[in-house]
Write a protein that holds these residues in place. Structure first.
Motif, PDB file in Angstrom:
ATOM      1  N   THR A  25      -4.567   8.739   3.939  1.00  0.00           N
ATOM      2  CA  THR A  25      -5.521   7.565   2.992  1.00  0.00           C
ATOM      3  C   THR A  25      -4.378   6.662   2.586  1.00  0.00           C
ATOM      4  OG1 THR A  25      -4.547   9.265   1.387  1.00  0.00           O
ATOM      5  CG2 THR A  25      -6.515   9.698   2.177  1.00  0.00           C
TER       6      THR A  25
ATOM      7  N   TRP B 210       0.915  -1.327  -0.243  1.00  0.00           N
ATOM      8  CA  TRP B 210      -0.113  -0.131  -0.119  1.00  0.00           C
ATOM      9  C   TRP B 210       0.667   1.261  -0.084  1.00  0.00           C
ATOM     10  CZ3 TRP B 210      -1.162  -4.134   3.498  1.00  0.00           C
ATOM     11  CH2 TRP B 210      -2.356  -4.721   3.524  1.00  0.00           C
TER      12      TRP B 210
ATOM     13  N   ARG C  95      -3.877   3.487  -0.489  1.00  0.00           N
ATOM     14  CA  ARG C  95      -4.392   2.937  -1.884  1.00  0.00           C
ATOM     15  C   ARG C  95      -3.354   1.440  -1.983  1.00  0.00           C
ATOM     16  NH1 ARG C  95      -1.794   4.829  -6.706  1.00  0.00           N
ATOM     17  NH2 ARG C  95      -0.343   6.524  -6.026  1.00  0.00           N
TER      18      ARG C  95
END
Length: 387
Positions: free
Chosen positions: A128, A115, A130
């Motif tokens: 955040t 990530w 992803r």
């Protein structure tokens, strides 16, 4: 030589070689609930000039950091299954973290999810996240300025090859990297075999470009990016000479005794030994200075007493754990003494060395696995060199 001359000679030697002060540390527990503590990273996340601590615990779903100087705890993001390693990178004014999780020693059970985590204006608020890649047994992440341009890449060293299985873990193991923002997987090489447990980033030849040391079943090797974009791989040492799979090296670090470089390694995989290597006429000679570790798992080199010579910081996770410092007793590093920093209360999985309190001395932070704790050892060694 008569007695008077002998005494005078002894006094001259004593004055020329004063006894080194014993290393002194003040111990502080920062956290005691980090189940499966595995890695600690020192990095100034809030850019206030003081290194903070990022603590990764494999049996917890959230990634946390502790803010210096009061060590206030903040959650970066959650949930992440079976986290195993991270690297912090500043590609702009805000920090980012590359995180590996979904880990298992067995490639068939390890998705190896990678990530990218990005902070907002306030790193104390949730970040955040992803997903950027999946590599079975993704295990070690480190920054390396391979181009010498001040823009480091993230090196990803899986534990094994994608088809390997225990107990032998036969097969070739890849070494990869990503450029921040681009996040495209690139291959460095797959010549290493078996378990690759440790990597260490170092400017080996002083050219301003980082190289990568790997520690694996087949020993210690150096990877270097060449001018044409290819990578070279050079064998440094073969590590523990025992038969496969109890062979090679597990973790490696580099230090200096003045101008003389040495390597130190935990051997074999999760091993009981610390070996020190010095180069003699092109050959790296191996000397074992410790053979009583149980599940050795962390090794660093740093000058803890300000004498211009690095000490070795080593720790193990088994049998209650322990953390020790080894000091060279001569300029060539042929004799080393051991000092116990802590034994039985920190199952040392990872250590980070930095000046956490701003007094000019390098301190040690250590995270424990079975002990589930994060501890800070503030260096109080006196006397300390002053400019």
């Amino acid at each position: 030589m008569n007695l008077t001359l002998w005494i005078l000679a002894a006094m001259i030697v004593a004055q020329a070689s004063p006894e080194k002060p014993k290393l002194q540390f003040d111990e502080r527990t920062i956290a005691a609930d980090l189940k499966g503590g595995y890695q600690v990273v020192a990095e100034d996340l809030n850019r206030d000039g003081r290194p903070d601590l990022v603590a990764l615990a494999s049996d917890m779903p959230e990634l946390v950091w502790f803010e210096n100087p009061h060590w206030t705890r903040h959650v970066i993001a959650t949930p992440f299954p079976r986290m195993i390693n991270l690297a912090v990178v500043f590609s702009g004014p805000r920090p980012a973290i590359v995180l590996a999780g979904g880990f298992s020693n067995e490639a068939r059970r390890s998705p190896g999810t990678i990530w990218a985590l990005e902070a907002g204006e306030d790193p104390r608020r949730p970040w955040t996240a992803r997903e950027i890649d999946r590599v079975p047994t993704a295990h070690r992440l480190r920054l390396a300025d391979i181009a010498g341009d001040g823009k480091p890449v993230i090196v990803n060293a899986p534990l094994t090859g994608p088809d390997a299985s225990g107990p032998d873990y036969r097969g070739h193991t890849p070494l990869l990297y990503y450029r921040p923002g681009e996040w495209q997987r690139r291959l460095i090489g797959d010549e290493n075999e078996g378990v690759v447990h440790g990597i260490h980033v170092i400017d080996w030849d002083g050219d301003g470009h980082d190289e990568i040391l790997t520690a694996s079943f087949v020993g210690i090797h150096l990877y270097k990016l060449l001018g044409d974009g290819r990578w070279s791989r050079m064998e440094i040492a073969r590590g523990d000479p025992a038969p496969w799979p109890k062979c090679g090296a597990s973790d490696v670090a580099a230090g200096r005794l003045g101008s003389r470089r040495f390597l130190c390694a935990i051997e074999p995989w999760h091993g009981h030994q610390i070996a020190v290597y010095h180069e003699e006429k092109g050959v790296w000679e191996r000397r074992v200075i410790e053979d009583s570790f149980v599940d050795g798992h962390t090794i660093q080199a740093a000058d803890l007493n300000g004498d211009g010579r690095d000490e070795i910081i080593g720790g193990y996770r088994g049998a209650g754990g322990g953390l020790f410092v080894y000091t060279a007793e001569d300029d060539r590093g042929t004799r080393w003494s051991r000092q116990t920093i802590e034994k039985g209360t920190v199952a040392a999985a990872s250590c980070a060395v930095a000046d956490f309190n701003g007094d000019g001395r390098p301190d040690i932070a250590c995270i424990g696995s079975a002990s589930a704790n994060l501890k800070l050892y503030e260096n109080r060694t006196e006397p300390w060199p002053r400019e």
